[in-house]
Write a protein that holds these residues in place. Structure first.
Motif, short mmCIF file in Angstrom:
data_model
loop_
_atom_site.label_atom_id
_atom_site.label_comp_id
_atom_site.label_asym_id
_atom_site.label_seq_id
_atom_site.Cartn_x
_atom_site.Cartn_y
_atom_site.Cartn_z
N LEU A 77 0.91 -1.14 0.06
CA LEU A 77 -0.04 0.07 0.04
C LEU A 77 0.98 1.14 0.00
O LEU A 77 0.59 1.91 -0.81
N MET A 78 1.85 1.31 1.06
CA MET A 78 2.72 2.50 0.93
C MET A 78 3.71 2.52 -0.22
O MET A 78 3.66 3.55 -0.68
N VAL A 79 4.18 1.51 -0.97
CA VAL A 79 4.68 1.32 -2.06
C VAL A 79 4.16 2.13 -3.22
O VAL A 79 4.60 3.26 -4.12
N ILE A 80 2.79 1.73 -3.38
CA ILE A 80 1.89 1.92 -4.61
C ILE A 80 1.63 3.47 -4.65
O ILE A 80 1.71 4.31 -5.42
N CYS A 81 1.17 3.98 -3.20
CA CYS A 81 0.58 5.28 -2.87
C CYS A 81 1.77 6.18 -2.97
O CYS A 81 1.62 7.24 -3.47
N THR A 82 2.94 5.77 -2.59
CA THR A 82 4.01 6.74 -2.53
C THR A 82 4.53 6.86 -3.91
O THR A 82 4.47 8.08 -4.47
N GLY A 83 4.58 5.91 -4.56
CA GLY A 83 4.95 5.97 -6.27
C GLY A 83 3.91 6.83 -7.00
O GLY A 83 4.38 7.96 -7.74
N CYS A 84 2.59 6.60 -6.84
CA CYS A 84 1.69 7.36 -7.50
C CYS A 84 1.47 8.68 -7.12
O CYS A 84 1.43 9.72 -7.91
N LEU A 85 1.73 9.14 -5.73
CA LEU A 85 1.66 10.46 -5.34
C LEU A 85 2.85 11.22 -5.73
O LEU A 85 2.90 12.36 -6.13
N ALA A 86 4.00 10.58 -5.80
CA ALA A 86 5.23 11.27 -6.49
C ALA A 86 4.91 11.55 -8.06
O ALA A 86 5.47 12.45 -8.38
N MET A 87 4.55 10.60 -8.69
CA MET A 87 4.39 10.77 -10.09
C MET A 87 3.48 12.06 -10.26
O MET A 87 3.56 12.66 -11.52
N ILE A 88 2.49 12.34 -9.57
CA ILE A 88 1.72 13.21 -9.77
C ILE A 88 2.17 14.58 -9.11
O ILE A 88 1.36 15.70 -9.12
N GLY A 89 3.27 14.77 -8.34
CA GLY A 89 3.89 15.83 -8.01
C GLY A 89 3.14 16.05 -6.48
O GLY A 89 3.50 17.22 -5.98
N GLN A 90 2.33 15.03 -6.05
CA GLN A 90 1.85 15.39 -4.85
C GLN A 90 2.85 15.21 -3.35
O GLN A 90 2.65 15.59 -2.43
N MET A 91 3.67 14.22 -3.58
CA MET A 91 4.72 14.26 -2.63
C MET A 91 6.19 14.38 -3.22
O MET A 91 6.51 14.21 -4.10
N PRO A 92 6.85 14.94 -2.14
CA PRO A 92 8.28 15.28 -2.38
C PRO A 92 9.01 14.22 -2.93
O PRO A 92 9.01 12.81 -2.34
N MET A 93 9.77 14.40 -4.28
CA MET A 93 10.70 13.13 -4.64
C MET A 93 11.63 12.70 -3.64
O MET A 93 11.83 11.20 -3.61
N TYR A 94 12.27 13.50 -2.73
CA TYR A 94 13.39 12.97 -1.92
C TYR A 94 12.84 11.74 -0.82
O TYR A 94 13.35 10.89 -0.50
N LEU A 95 11.40 12.28 -0.45
CA LEU A 95 10.64 11.35 0.49
C LEU A 95 10.38 10.05 -0.01
O LEU A 95 10.48 9.08 0.46
N ALA A 96 9.81 10.20 -1.37
CA ALA A 96 9.51 8.93 -2.06
C ALA A 96 10.76 7.89 -2.50
O ALA A 96 10.62 6.77 -2.29
N VAL A 97 11.90 8.52 -2.60
CA VAL A 97 13.05 7.71 -2.67
C VAL A 97 13.47 6.94 -1.51
O VAL A 97 13.65 5.96 -1.45
N ILE A 98 13.28 7.65 -0.32
CA ILE A 98 13.39 7.01 1.03
C ILE A 98 12.75 5.92 1.28
O ILE A 98 13.00 4.83 1.65
N ILE A 99 11.48 6.27 1.04
CA ILE A 99 10.39 5.02 1.43
C ILE A 99 10.52 3.91 0.44
O ILE A 99 10.43 2.85 1.13
N ARG A 102 13.81 2.12 1.23
CA ARG A 102 13.98 1.19 2.26
C ARG A 102 13.14 -0.07 2.18
O ARG A 102 13.48 -1.12 2.52
N ASP A 103 11.91 0.10 1.52
CA ASP A 103 11.30 -1.10 1.28
C ASP A 103 11.66 -1.83 0.42
O ASP A 103 11.33 -3.06 0.55
N GLY A 104 12.41 -1.39 -0.63
CA GLY A 104 13.07 -2.21 -1.85
C GLY A 104 14.13 -3.18 -0.86
O GLY A 104 14.07 -4.39 -1.19
#
Length: 210
Positions: A77-99, A102-104
């Motif tokens: 859930l976190m990976v998919i939401c993080t990736g999608c939110l980053a794609m639409i510019g809703q989440m900072p890219m640095y935070l998406a990379v960290i999340i 780590r999960d990867g």
């Protein structure tokens, strides 16, 4: 005595499976800017995350497979939401990379531990047969809190576009600043959570027959 197979068709596991299935649907809704639908389904996943754990503890329905797929559902859930939110510019890219980073790394670790702990013969079919218990995951304390923080942050980011339309325009900068600060906090706890798995001796227990 560790059973060769265990019952995986329990209520908690079924609820967890619905969370696994709903994760890509939530991501699709985020990409389509379906704010309230994505938030509603995200809320469902969050609530059932609590319910399946409560039922498992209350009615002694804990299982090895549950200890694996429950955090897997959270992470998917976190990976998919993080990736999608980053794609639409809703989440900072640095935070998406960290999340996502780590999960990867945790996912690669899970693949490794599953392989080394699987009783022989180590076949492809047996590897993916989760009714065969081999290793059990015990989330660290900071990891549990981090999951909560991530869920709150992602839920907030999902509904932020709608939230902004409901508040006074003068408050919007404060809202944005609040999200930025909370996002940095989530990034920090995510890093600490990843490190806790590296240095904890009790996070993963390999099960062996006696």
């Amino acid at each position: 005595m560790l059973p060769e197979h265990e019952n995986i068709y329990t209520i908690p596991n079924m609820l967890t499976m619905t969370r696994l299935i709903s994760a890509p649907v939530i991501g699709f809704l985020i990409l389509k800017h379906k704010i309230w639908l994505s938030f509603g389904l995200f809320a469902y996943s969050s609530v059932t995350d609590f319910i399946d754990g409560y039922i498992a503890r209350k009615y002694n329905m804990k299982s090895v497979v549950g200890s694996v797929i429950d955090p897997m559902a959270d992470k998917m859930l976190m990976v998919i939401c993080t990736g999608c939110l980053a794609m639409i510019g809703q989440m900072p890219m640095y935070l998406a990379v960290i999340i996502l980073g780590r999960d990867g790394l945790l996912a690669l670790s899970a693949i490794y531990y599953r392989y080394i702990s699987l009783p022989p013969p180590k076949t492809f079919a047996r590897y993916w047969d989760f009714s065969i218990p081999s290793a059990q995951v015990y989330p660290t304390t900071i990891s549990k809190y981090n999951t909560l923080f991530q869920m709150v942050y992602v839920a907030g980011e999902v509904i932020r576009p709608a939230m902004i339309t409901l508040v006074d325009p003068q408050v919007i900068p404060m809202v944005d600043t609040g999200f930025q600060c909370f996002g940095a906090f989530v990034g920090l706890t995510t890093i600490l959570s990843g490190l806790s798995y590296v240095f904890s001796k009790d996070a993963v227990k390999i099960l062996t027959k006696k």
